[in-house]
Enzyme design. Structure first.
Site, PDB file in Angstrom:
ATOM      1  N   ARG A 193      -0.177   0.681  11.245  1.00  0.00           N
ATOM      2  CA  ARG A 193      -0.701   0.141   9.985  1.00  0.00           C
ATOM      3  C   ARG A 193       0.098  -1.074   9.556  1.00  0.00           C
ATOM      4  NH1 ARG A 193      -3.640   4.928   6.795  1.00  0.00           N
ATOM      5  NH2 ARG A 193      -4.319   5.953   8.714  1.00  0.00           N
ATOM      6  N   GLU A 240       0.516  -2.418   6.868  1.00  0.00           N
ATOM      7  CA  GLU A 240       0.733  -2.447   5.416  1.00  0.00           C
ATOM      8  C   GLU A 240       2.069  -3.089   5.098  1.00  0.00           C
ATOM      9  OE1 GLU A 240       0.538   1.619   4.308  1.00  0.00           O
ATOM     10  OE2 GLU A 240      -1.645   1.744   4.539  1.00  0.00           O
ATOM     11  N   ARG A 265       9.093   5.971   2.219  1.00  0.00           N
ATOM     12  CA  ARG A 265       8.129   6.920   2.782  1.00  0.00           C
ATOM     13  C   ARG A 265       6.965   6.281   3.530  1.00  0.00           C
ATOM     14  NH1 ARG A 265       5.609   9.913  -2.496  1.00  0.00           N
ATOM     15  NH2 ARG A 265       4.853   8.114  -3.623  1.00  0.00           N
ATOM     16  N   HIS A 266       7.087   5.018   3.872  1.00  0.00           N
ATOM     17  CA  HIS A 266       6.056   4.363   4.669  1.00  0.00           C
ATOM     18  C   HIS A 266       6.623   3.852   5.986  1.00  0.00           C
ATOM     19  CE1 HIS A 266       3.983   4.160   0.737  1.00  0.00           C
ATOM     20  NE2 HIS A 266       2.906   4.298   1.485  1.00  0.00           N
ATOM     21  N   GLU A 280       2.064  12.853  -0.645  1.00  0.00           N
ATOM     22  CA  GLU A 280       0.844  13.144   0.096  1.00  0.00           C
ATOM     23  C   GLU A 280       1.193  13.379   1.556  1.00  0.00           C
ATOM     24  OE1 GLU A 280      -2.406  10.250  -0.267  1.00  0.00           O
ATOM     25  OE2 GLU A 280      -3.000  10.854   1.759  1.00  0.00           O
ATOM     26  N   ARG A 303       6.087  12.563   7.896  1.00  0.00           N
ATOM     27  CA  ARG A 303       6.095  13.103   6.528  1.00  0.00           C
ATOM     28  C   ARG A 303       6.237  14.621   6.539  1.00  0.00           C
ATOM     29  NH1 ARG A 303       2.666   9.918   1.997  1.00  0.00           N
ATOM     30  NH2 ARG A 303       3.721   7.929   2.306  1.00  0.00           N
TER      31      ARG A 303
END
Lengths: 432, 432
Positions: free
Chosen positions: A211, A213, A219-220, A355, A406
């Protein structure tokens, strides 16, 4: 080295060869100790200087730490030794000497700063704590796969080089593929759906996702490991049941097979979630968040749940929980709406402050799906390889994806997701 | 559908709901049959027109093939039915009608041409034969992972986005990574080596690899699944032992757990290799190839083994075998030479007409490794994240990689490697 004995297996009375790293050297004058560390633990080697050949003593004590050595000798009981045994050496071979200056010191309980550790993962993973996390991670994947087989899933591998992304052109890394534009896949979503329409019906995949992003948070990740499940002939409720089963299996595997690692990490109260995970509707979720009084502004219908809200609700619920029945417009177009069209069958699972899982029942009706692409501003033509299969008998189906990192992060309460991935990829980090 | 019964589990006397695809519809006048197919098999639904409601008969017989249906009714014994039972329906629900024109017909034993099948994998995998291959593939991966755990390996996941390729800039797919040049990794080689120098010592990985090779042959892919093994404190001989163990475990898993799939594919003589795989030196290999007389020109020392030579030798040996002790200059720089410097510890494993495995003992001495980079024309600076770890106690180590698709291809004697991968990637094929 077929005649190698692991440190943890050295038995008094036997003559053994252990091989590993020089963890520590203590010279007390007439006597010196070398601690050799291998994958299974540590063992003390005793050098009595007067009773031993000078060359032997020198080989075993005039060493840099972290050098690789092989030591042959007899194992003796010794109460004062850290493991209750020690080796009286007959020979010491230095197999690979280490430079005296180490970028980080594996013998220290507290490691260096995270960037230094990530730059030197080889040394970092000589620390018991870092090693324990990755042994637990391996068990999580093993236990999850076993749970998928209990659920009668077939393992699949879908392509990581794709012509189009799952949700269009944003957040994709572009590749040059024999002169054509292509991308690294951000999710196996479309491919796993194609497979539930096949004779396999129920599938899982554990593999990398990519990704682009621009987040740079604890947490990414820009490259992560996704644990994907998809099944024909189930709805979102049954998908949540399967999710609970896989997550619980991962905890159970770790509880059963990683007791040493949990000890190392200081988890004396590691517990498997026993209760069924509560299933809150989105409406209940915003009500409960508002009732905590933790947010400056009250949430209203249609708002996405802000990070602060997720944290407040997580503390309130106190464990894993699902949020269901989201407003349709918040969820991706390939998720099926409930019949009223207002609410989506999409769900998230929280663990509990973050999440962990996203899933739902999928839109299996060809006409609705093509409409969804258009409403999303995507060209259905570009996805024809996918949509056309919905014309030939696509069963109702549902599924979800868990981020493996995660799952490990929340299970072990790690402060940064990079603790759960060997060689993280983020905007700053492309190497090693 | 929690109340769904699989076709294979329908028991006479019970009232069940089966759900699946309309495989075949046969109208014999007063009586009609619908065959419903699901993941577990097929079941016949009997429509006696005079005794049943017209609407019910119409719902079950006026259908396009491959439509998704759910049928509820009582299961009865019926000798003449293909599975010895049939369902007398009470209700038929058409869940997802299929268009009448199918791009390929799942009910035909012989499928369409490979490109059509690959374009329509969803339909292709409704064919028992195609489905069986991927169920076997899943078992191969399961059994291999179990064998790795028996070998006390820790599972790892290494990055697929990398700053430099294993063997330099050729044959790499370039990526744009937040404005930086990066590549899709062609092998976990360097990363798995970094991990054997850590406290994990012995690791495996199953994951995608990416090779921008321009080959377009029945046995090459541009994206493949690599099964990687690497261990500290072993030599190339022990690495070959481990390789044999994992390959044998894969065959054993398939023999034990895929009997139906092997039947479907017509393998009545599937056998697990029982003998130890012969280990031929390179010198013996070229002698034996020359002795077959199959090549126009005799091979001389230093030649790589041509495909024709591999085939001749494979027929001669008749099963899996290793080729060892290659001339050093043929093998990559990270493979360790024997002490004489002429011969390499690298090995290949053939299965038997195709290379299946490549491995060897690795160069663990920092100075030799850096020299190797230079001799290969690579800049050691670009690989410093890797080479520098060799300064801090890198143990001797060895390992190998198996291509999962080649393992399945050779195991099942498939004519094209694309039969063993759901969505192949090659120069022509980027979608689906």
């Amino acid at each position: 080295m077929q005649d190698r004995t692991h440190a943890a297996a050295a038995t008094p009375g036997e003559t053994v060869t252990v091989a590993g790293w020089a963890h520590e050297i203590r010279d007390l004058g007439g006597i010196a100790f070398l601690i050799v560390r291998d994958r299974t633990g540590k063992i003390q080697i005793k050098f009595e200087k007067d009773a031993m050949d000078d060359e032997l003593v020198e080989a075993g004590t005039d060493l840099t730490r972290e050098s690789v050595v092989a030591v042959t000798g007899e194992v003796e009981e010794e109460e004062r030794a850290p493991t209750g045994v020690e080796i009286v050496p007959e020979s010491v071979e230095v197999i690979a000497p280490a430079e005296p200056e180490l970028p980080l010191d594996p013998s220290e309980k507290v490691g260096a700063e995270l960037p230094t550790r990530l730059d030197n993962r080889t040394l970092d993973l000589r620390r018991e704590e870092a090693k324990a996390i990755f042994e637990i991670r391996a068990e999580v994947l093993r236990a999850a796969r076993e749970a998928f087989r209990d659920l009668e899933c077939t393992e699949i591998n879908t392509p990581k080089i794709v012509a189009t992304g799952t949700e269009g052109g944003t957040e994709l890394f572009p590749i040059t593929y024999f002169g054509q534009e292509a991308f690294m896949n951000q999710s196996p979503q479309l491919f796993k759906q194609l497979m539930v329409g096949s004779g396999l019906e129920r599938v899982f995949e554990v593999g990398p996702i990519f990704r682009a992003e621009e987040h740079n948070t604890p947490r990414h990740l820009n490259e992560a490991t996704s644990i994907d499940f998809e099944s024909a002939f189930i709805d979102h409720e049954e998908a949540m049941d399967a999710c609970e089963q896989v997550v619980r299996a991962a905890y159970e595997g770790v509880a059963a097979n990683c007791t040493d690692q949990l000890d190392t990490l200081g988890y004396d109260d590691f517990s498997v979630p026993e209760e069924a995970f509560p299933r809150l509707t989105y409406e209940e979720a915003i009500e409960r968040i508002n009732a905590t009084g933790e947010l400056d502004e009250q949430l209203v219908w249609g708002d996405d749940l802000p990070t602060e809200g997720e944290k407040a609700l997580g503390s309130d619920v106190g464990g894993h929980y699902f949020v269901t029945d989201w407003p349709s417009e918040i969820k991706p177009f390939y998720i099926k709406d409930h019949d009223d069209g207002e609410l989506s069958t999409g769900f998230d699972m929280m663990a509990p402050n973050m999440e962990l899982v996203s899933g739902g029942q999928r839109e299996h009706r060809h006409d609705h799906l093509v409409e969804g692409f258009e409403q999303q501003g995507l060209d259905p033509e570009a996805f024809e390889y996918y949509t056309k299969m919905f014309k030939y008998g696509m069963p109702p189906h549902a599924g979800w994806a868990i981020g493996a990192e995660r799952l490990v992060m929340t299970m072990l309460d790690l402060p940064n997701i990079r603790e759960a991935v060997l060689f993280p990829r983020d905007r700053q980090r492309l190497s090693p």
